[in-house]
Scaffold this motif. Structure first.
Motif: not given
Length: 141
Positions: A9, A15, A17-18, A27-28, A49, A63, A66
């Motif tokens: 996070q 954006y 965050s992956h 990635t998001l 997440t 995440l 998203g």
């Protein structure tokens, strides 16, 4: 979709965050830019997440959220670190409940995810410590 990997996070740049994949990070933003057809359900068996931002807990994009914004109707995410050796019991119990109708030729119903999540956490009470049952949260329909 089921992702069993590391999740990172980024509260400053949500954006970014992956999910940590073998070749590169997913990635998001990568996910949100794609048109994912039939995005029904996602199980994120990855650490952190569904973690919010301490300063703006009601405005954070994590995440799990998203993926929901990207079209997934139901998402299971995590609030903190996942112990894979223990959490596998929750995951197995979840899928046993989520897909029990498929044995008789039924189709997946993402609206059963909340029920399956609840049933799974109750089914593993004697095998899984409370903090590892609580790590998984459900958001969606």
């Amino acid at each position: 979709v089921h992702l069993a990997c590391h999740g990172k996070q980024d509260p400053g740049q949500p954006y970014d965050s992956h999910f940590v994949m073998k070749d590169e990070h997913l990635t998001l933003l990568d996910i949100m830019e794609r048109d994912i057809l039939h995005a029904e359900f996602a199980f994120l068996s990855a650490c952190h997440t569904a973690v919010g931002n301490e300063e703006t807990p009601d405005e954070v994009i994590h995440l799990a959220a998203g993926l929901q914004f990207s079209g997934f109707k139901s998402v299971v995410g995590t609030l903190w670190e996942v112990d894979d050796a223990v959490a596998k019991h929750v995951v197995e119990a979840f899928y046993e409940n989520m897909f029990e109708d498929l044995k008789d030729g039924g189709v997946m119903d993402c609206t059963k995810a909340a029920w399956a999540h609840n049933r799974a956490t109750h089914a593993v009470k004697t095998k899984v410590p409370l903090e590892q049952r609580m790590v998984f949260i459900y958001i969606g329909v």
